[in-house]
Design an enzyme around this catalytic site. Structure first.
Site, PDB file in Angstrom:
ATOM      1  CB  THR A  33     -36.959 -85.232   7.866  1.00  0.00           C
ATOM      2  OG1 THR A  33     -36.838 -84.847   6.641  1.00  0.00           O
ATOM      3  CG2 THR A  33     -38.069 -84.237   8.415  1.00  0.00           C
ATOM      4  CB  CYS A  89     -35.728 -93.936   9.868  1.00  0.00           C
ATOM      5  SG  CYS A  89     -34.284 -94.730   8.361  1.00  0.00           S
ATOM      6  CB  THR A 138     -34.740 -94.603   0.057  1.00  0.00           C
ATOM      7  OG1 THR A 138     -33.174 -94.665  -0.373  1.00  0.00           O
ATOM      8  CG2 THR A 138     -34.431 -95.455   1.331  1.00  0.00           C
ATOM      9  NE  ARG A 149     -26.434 -95.859  -0.629  1.00  0.00           N
ATOM     10  CZ  ARG A 149     -27.235 -94.974   0.147  1.00  0.00           C
ATOM     11  NH1 ARG A 149     -28.017 -94.135  -0.048  1.00  0.00           N
ATOM     12  NH2 ARG A 149     -26.780 -95.259   1.594  1.00  0.00           N
ATOM     13  N   GLY A 203     -24.797 -94.192   8.628  1.00  0.00           N
ATOM     14  CA  GLY A 203     -24.057 -93.284   9.796  1.00  0.00           C
ATOM     15  C   GLY A 203     -24.848 -93.255  11.293  1.00  0.00           C
ATOM     16  CG  ASN A 256     -37.621 -97.667   6.146  1.00  0.00           C
ATOM     17  OD1 ASN A 256     -37.742 -98.756   6.260  1.00  0.00           O
ATOM     18  ND2 ASN A 256     -37.708 -96.994   5.104  1.00  0.00           N
TER      19      ASN A 256
END
Length: 481
Positions: free
Chosen positions: A258, A289, A319, A334, A348, A453
């Site tokens: 995933t 997603c 996230t 981040r 990406g 998402n």
């Protein structure tokens, strides 16, 4: 009688019809593996009000009201047929019947439309397929919910085990609690109990073994009665073939990642390239997603208009990869507080398009901004088309794609003038075209694509797993676009 009384009486009548639909829908699902839909939205295990709201939604995308008084005759007609496992959209049946001028009865029209799922043509019910979840984070728990929801007759996918690292005292209870309650997606629909002595979570009667391991090499799944299983890796720790091959242990037949796969791992977007999966392929990825959100509408636009070049800008919810407060992070930016900042980062997804759409020669670039919302993102897809068109033409085309094409489970469509991100929490589509925000000028088009998402992506994962397991059943009426 006043107009107000007329409206209330009409509502009560429709409530009564919707209530009578529930046992029919449930019985067909349990006994025949038939899933009843309204414009790609399942009615299985839905309440009276949910059924009525699903019918009401048709007004947004079709432009006409759809009532249970129209769809109920088609549902009743289905009960008289010798149906095999399938998905049947009674909303599309009703719509197609309106447009049909042959004067057929509802029964004759329905029998003709679903002929591929009846009699000698029907698919035989298959034995269930074991599924193992490796990792139990945001995506893992949503995939678990979907697997439990879809257990239905017991002849589909069966969640047999979850593999996690040990978390200390009350580990099993805490994991069950996270499955039971979710701050974004709400309560689990059903019952959950914990059997600590046997390290088992029982959800809606499904016994799920919780296996503690720090590495795939530590697990022999056959020791738990698991065989020929599909393992879904939700950790993202291994993303190339060598790493993911560690999961191919006794009892595991295939591995589904995933996260975007690296190297020669196939990146699959259901609805676009899932038919290209080789029967003997043991390792594959469901991409990201965002890739799932942009590739279906990108394919749709390329099929109709041709795409010469494109750029995608994603405005993405934060996230678990980000920090709550400023702290060290190996990636640029981040490390800054996710709930307090908009954070420019990379995606990406644009480069992943080439894997899912190898025939698309147009260069696609991309970038991303993380924003302080916990779920639902939007992709702004700016395209240079192969021919000039108009806004109305593009919207009519995409609306039709969302209703009638093989991509109708991936692409949704909304005309709501005040739509915002929270409206799409729980959407089962890979992306939702926002009609009001769409811009077209000659050969330039800008599409605004909402996507959950978390949940929408999890639905795409399940569809891929259903396909490779052989329990993805055909949909009727057959898409015409």
């Amino acid at each position: 009688m006043t107009v107000k009384d007329d409206s209330f009486t009409n509502w009560k009548n429709r409530e009564e019809i919707a209530e009578s639909m529930i046992p029919i829908i449930g019985k067909m699902h349990r006994e025949r593996d038939v899933t009843v839909l309204i414009h790609s939205r399942s009615l299985v295990n839905k309440s009276v009000v949910s059924i009525l709201k699903t019918h009401r939604f048709a007004r947004q995308i079709v432009g006409e009201e759809l009532s249970v008084t129209e769809t109920m005759p088609f549902l009743q007609a289905l009960t008289t047929l010798d149906l095999g496992p399938s998905q049947i959209d009674i909303g599309i049946l009703a719509e197609d019947y309106r447009a049909d001028s042959r004067g057929l009865s509802v029964e004759a029209f329905t029998a003709e439309a679903v002929a591929g799922a009846t009699g000698e043509n029907k698919i035989e019910r298959r034995d269930g397929r074991d599924v193992v979840l490796y990792g139990f984070g945001r995506i893992g728990r949503l995939v678990a919910r979907l697997l439990i929801e879809k257990a239905g007759s017991g002849n589909g996918l069966r969640l047999r085990a979850i593999v996690v690292r040990g978390g200390g005292d009350q580990d099993l209870v805490k994991r069950a609690s996270l499955l039971r309650r979710d701050s974004i997606h709400g309560q689990f629909q059903g019952t959950i109990t914990v059997d600590e002595a046997n390290s088992t979570i029982v959800a809606n009667g499904n016994e799920i073994k919780v296996i503690y391991a720090n590495d795939p090499s530590e697990v022999d799944y056959t020791a738990y009665g698991i065989n020929d299983a599909i393992l879904i890796d939700n950790t993202g720790k291994w993303r190339d073939r060598e790493g993911l091959s560690k999961h191919l242990r006794p009892g595991i037949d295939k591995v589904v990642l995933t996260a975007p796969g690296k190297g020669d791992v196939p990146n699959i977007v259901h609805g676009v390239n899932h038919d290209m999966i080789k029967p003997d392929e043991q390792i594959l990825s469901c991409a990201s997603c965002t890739t799932n959100a942009i590739v279906p509408p990108l394919k749709a636009m390329d099929d109709e208009y041709g795409v010469l070049r494109g750029h995608v800008e994603t405005v993405h919810s934060f996230t678990n990869d980000q920090n709550l407060l400023d702290n060290y992070h190996k990636a640029d930016r981040r490390g800054r507080s996710a709930p307090l900042n908009m954070v420019i980062t990379e995606t990406g997804a644009a480069s992943a398009v080439a894997k899912a759409l190898p025939d698309l020669k147009a260069p696609i670039t991309g970038s991303s901004i993380r924003v302080p919302v916990p779920d639902v993102s939007i992709a702004i897809l700016s395209l240079r088309l192969g021919r000039e068109t108009s806004r109305d033409e593009v919207l009519d085309y995409l609306r039709d794609v969302s209703l009638h094409s093989p991509l109708k489970r991936q692409i949704d469509f909304t005309t709501a003038p005040d739509a915002v991100s929270m409206d799409f929490v729980g959407s089962r589509h890979a992306s939702i075209v926002d009609a009001g925000a769409t811009k077209v000028d000659g050969d330039n088009a800008i599409l605004y694509l909402w996507y959950d998402n978390e949940f929408g992506y999890s639905c795409q994962v399940i569809r891929v797993v259903q396909h490779v397991s052989g329990v993805e059943y055909p949909t009727y009426p057959v898409p015409t676009v």
